[in-house]
Design an enzyme around this catalytic site. Structure first.
Site, PDB file in Angstrom:
ATOM      1  CB  CYS A 277      -0.918   0.019   1.212  1.00 21.16           C
ATOM      2  SG  CYS A 277      -1.907  -1.457   1.350  1.00 21.16           S
TER       3      CYS A 277
ATOM      4  CG  HIS B  86      -3.564   2.928   2.712  1.00 24.68           C
ATOM      5  ND1 HIS B  86      -3.849   2.621   1.403  1.00 24.68           N
ATOM      6  CD2 HIS B  86      -3.629   1.758   3.398  1.00 24.68           C
ATOM      7  CE1 HIS B  86      -4.080   1.323   1.303  1.00 24.68           C
ATOM      8  NE2 HIS B  86      -3.951   0.781   2.500  1.00 24.68           N
TER       9      HIS B  86
ATOM     10  CG  ASN C 278      -6.525  -1.688   1.466  1.00 23.49           C
ATOM     11  OD1 ASN C 278      -5.865  -1.164   0.576  1.00 23.49           O
ATOM     12  ND2 ASN C 278      -5.979  -2.227   2.548  1.00 23.49           N
TER      13      ASN C 278
END
Ligand code: ACO
Length: 333
Positions: free
Chosen positions: A119, A260, A290
């Site tokens: 990520c 994020h 996500n």
């Protein structure tokens, strides 16, 4: 890892993103595993995510996002000198997805390679390319975060399958002209002692997929969510504080924080610790879940196009992922 200042400033000249058409809702997931819309929304903030078609690869999504970023930057693919793709779901183990994208968009002059920082990859790519441009090695770069996480999701594990989605985001970096914005400060960090908290254990040289273990879900994401959650809050807060301090800003100077997009509770905790009001924190995880390296890149593009900040505004990007890895960037738009 921090940086020294350099004479050549680097700006973000354009952003773009792409998500697949297919929407997978919490209700649909509730029919697949023992979960509920209420649990997913309360614990994560996610309401739906996008799922790529079988013949839609990471490179295809990355190329679409890249072309939109190029269009906004007013540049042709043929002008791009460097392409760096952040992904944990490459089309193929080798060659790099960046090579596929180079061919698909016709960026024939560009050097192209992938990086793997989960990520955190998009902001790792931002720092690497900022440095390569400010050092004079390249005039510009296309950075892309692109993921087909649906291809590494265990659809029988309710602890993870409700979290992830597919998509891509991109940004064009180039030398800034006087008076333009710039990437003011960047920060990256890694703790390799905690690799086991978030990993795809199989499919690499340590544990190849064989006929005997093919059904063991070894090539899917596993996560110890509670442990990751706590460390994510601490590391993201520290990284954001470092770039804010290095930029010489205060919390009240920040027009937009783009974190994020993993969990709304993590985002709220970070906003609280940074003393930035929630209406200055960009959130789109309710739509996409996500999407790993793509998440902050898609959020940056949506924030940019929705007018969440304007030229001259101060924005902070901050990410966290497998590795464990984290990164932040302070950008004057
Ligand atoms: N539906 C219903 N119940 C569930 C589900 C589900 N989908 N998933 C787990 N549960 C249950 C568990 O079994 C557990 O039940 P038990 O108490 O009977 O054992 C209970 O819910 C609580 O589970 P926890 O895992 O403790 O739930 P938590 O509140 O920690 O939320 C979550 C889990 C959402 C994963 C959270 O920990 C999180 O977001 N962690 C961080 C994720 C992150 O930031 N990742 C980094 C980037 S990802 C990347 O790099 C690819």
């Amino acid at each position: 890892m921090s940086e020294s200042t350099s004479a050549i400033e680097v700006c973000i000249a354009g952003t773009g993103s792409y998500v697949p058409e297919r929407v997978l809702t919490n209700e649909e997931l509730s029919a697949m595993v023992d979960t509920s819309d209420e649990w997913i929304v309360t614990r994560t903030g996610i309401r739906e995510r996008r799922i790529a078609a079988a013949d839609e690869f990471t490179s295809h999504m990355g190329s679409k996002a890249a072309l939109r970023a190029l269009e906004q930057a007013g540049m042709q693919a043929g002008e791009i000198e460097l392409i760096v793709v952040a992904t944990i779901t490459p089309d193929t183990p080798t060659p790099a997805t960046a090579c596929h994208i180079q061919a698909q968009i016709g960026a024939s002059k560009a050097v192209a390679f992938d990086i793997s920082a989960a990520c955190s990859g998009f902001l790792y790519a931002m720092k690497i390319c900022k440095r390569l441009i400010s050092d004079g090695a390249f005039k510009n770069a296309l950075i892309i975060g692109a993921e087909k996480l649906s291809s590494v999701t265990n659809w029988e594990d309710r602890g993870t399958c409700v979290l992830f989605g597919d998509g891509a985001g991109a940004a064009v970096l180039r030398r800034a002209e006087p008076g333009e914005g710039s990437i003011v400060a960047t920060e990256m960090g890694t703790d390799g002692t905690l690799t086991h908290l978030l990993e795809i254990p199989g499919g690499g040289s340590a544990l190849p997929i064989t006929a005997d273990n093919a059904n063991d879900h070894l090539q899917t994401l596993t996560m110890q969510g509670k442990e990751v959650f706590k460390i994510a809050v601490t590391r993201m807060k520290e990284a954001a504080e470092k770039v804010i301090e290095r930029a010489g800003w205060k919390a009240e100077d920040i027009a937009c924080v783009i974190p994020h997009q993993a969990n709304l509770r993590i985002i709220d905790a970070i906003a609280d610790r940074l003393a930035v009001p929630n209406d200055r924190v960009f959130v789109n995880l309710h739509k996409y879940g996500n999407t790993s390296a793509a998440a902050v890149a898609i959020a940056l593009d949506e924030a940019n196009r929705s007018g969440a900040f304007k030229r001259g505004d101060h924005i902070v990007l901050v990410v966290f992922g497998a590795g464990l890895t984290w990164a932040a960037a302070a950008v004057r738009w």
